[in-house]
Write an enzyme that holds these catalytic residues in place. Structure first.
Site, mmCIF file in Angstrom:
data_model
loop_
_atom_site.group_PDB
_atom_site.id
_atom_site.type_symbol
_atom_site.label_atom_id
_atom_site.label_comp_id
_atom_site.label_asym_id
_atom_site.label_seq_id
_atom_site.Cartn_x
_atom_site.Cartn_y
_atom_site.Cartn_z
ATOM 1 N N HIS A 89 -1.038 -1.120 -2.394
ATOM 2 C CA HIS A 89 -1.482 -1.265 -2.877
ATOM 3 C C HIS A 89 -2.014 -1.442 -4.310
ATOM 4 O O HIS A 89 -1.789 -0.176 -4.896
ATOM 5 C CB HIS A 89 -2.868 -0.149 -1.774
ATOM 6 N N ASP A 90 -3.375 -1.262 -4.985
ATOM 7 C CA ASP A 90 -3.787 -1.305 -6.380
ATOM 8 C C ASP A 90 -3.169 -1.458 -7.007
ATOM 9 O O ASP A 90 -3.432 -0.644 -8.358
ATOM 10 C CB ASP A 90 -4.357 0.573 -6.361
ATOM 11 N N GLY A 107 2.984 1.741 -4.213
ATOM 12 C CA GLY A 107 1.286 1.875 -4.719
ATOM 13 C C GLY A 107 0.751 2.347 -6.337
ATOM 14 O O GLY A 107 1.907 3.201 -6.915
#
Length: 263
Positions: free
Chosen positions: A125-126, A143
């Site tokens: 994520h991200d 992440g």
């Protein structure tokens, strides 16, 4: 919609009516394309791939069998917010790759154009990956990692969350990356360390000998003269010509939050 856009969708694929497909998209048998998905012209979704809600895939991409794009983040702070996973044009996602969508932290995970993400890799994520990035087989990117243009990670590299990897760098297979990797560097060994500049890669990308020499001089000052980082940066700034390469090195190191790899 299929006939108007000249798409090719297998009768054995499951494509949600809310998905937006560009001209000439091909979706093979047993692939799943969920709602709230955009797929650009000429992209090929191979058999068994899963494109989940929030995916934004560019033109002329390939998503190979059993890859999962825009999976729910493996992050306890995720609360079901609407976020995206963005894939640039001409990027190739190989078998069993997983790309999570973003969280409230950045709202999106981004992989740039002309990238190659090899089999079994994970992009969490991200994360933000630039253009022309290569991620080797089974590498795991935690992440909110940032990987700049033209960086190469060899196979089975583990990258700690919030780490940044500079442009035109190369990371040896099996490395554990817990510190930032500055641009143009080759890093290897255990624990990971600076091993020189990415000479072969720079020449392949048409850097001049003068540009390469300046990069080498900057890293000799940083790693070979016994200076602390602050003094080394001052010496680089005062003694080397002001070029885009010098500025990138200085800016990267000065803005590093985790600190850079050691020599």
């Amino acid at each position: 919609m299929t006939e108007e856009k000249n798409t090719s969708i297998s009768q054995l694929a499951l494509v949600n009516a809310g998905a937006v497909l560009g001209e000439g998209v091909r979706i093979d048998a047993f692939a799943i394309v969920e709602d709230n998905v955009e797929i650009g012209a000429g992209t090929h979704i191979h058999a068994g791939a899963i494109v989940r809600s929030g995916a934004r895939i560019g033109c002329q991409c390939e998503v190979h069998p059993y890859a999962v794009i825009a999976g729910v983040p493996q992050d306890l702070k995720f609360r079901g917010e609407e976020t995206t996973a963005i894939i640039g044009d001409r990027t190739v996602i190989r078998e069993y790759v997983t790309v999570s969508r973003g969280t409230a932290s950045r709202d999106k995970t981004v992989i740039g154009s002309d990238c190659l993400i090899m089999a079994y890799a994970h992009v969490a994520h991200d994360c933000v990956l630039g253009d022309h990035v290569i991620i080797g087989n089974a590498s795991q990117i935690a992440g909110e990692v940032e990987i700049d243009d033209w960086a190469i990670l060899s196979g089975s590299v583990l990258v700690h969350q919030f780490t940044r990897i500079g442009r035109h760098s190369m990371t040896q297979g099996g490395s554990k990356v817990t510190k930032d990797i500055p641009p143009y560097a080759v890093v290897a060994r255990e624990p990971i360390a600076f091993c020189g500049i990415n000479l072969v890669g720079l020449r392949r990308r048409d850097f001049t000998e003068d540009e390469i020499r300046l990069i080498g001089d900057a890293y000799r000052i940083l790693y070979a003269q016994g200076l602390n980082v602050s003094d080394a940066l001052e010496e680089i700034e005062s003694s080397l010509e002001d070029t885009p390469e010098r500025r990138r090195i200085l800016d990267f190191i000065r803005n590093s939050k985790r600190g850079i790899v050691k020599g």
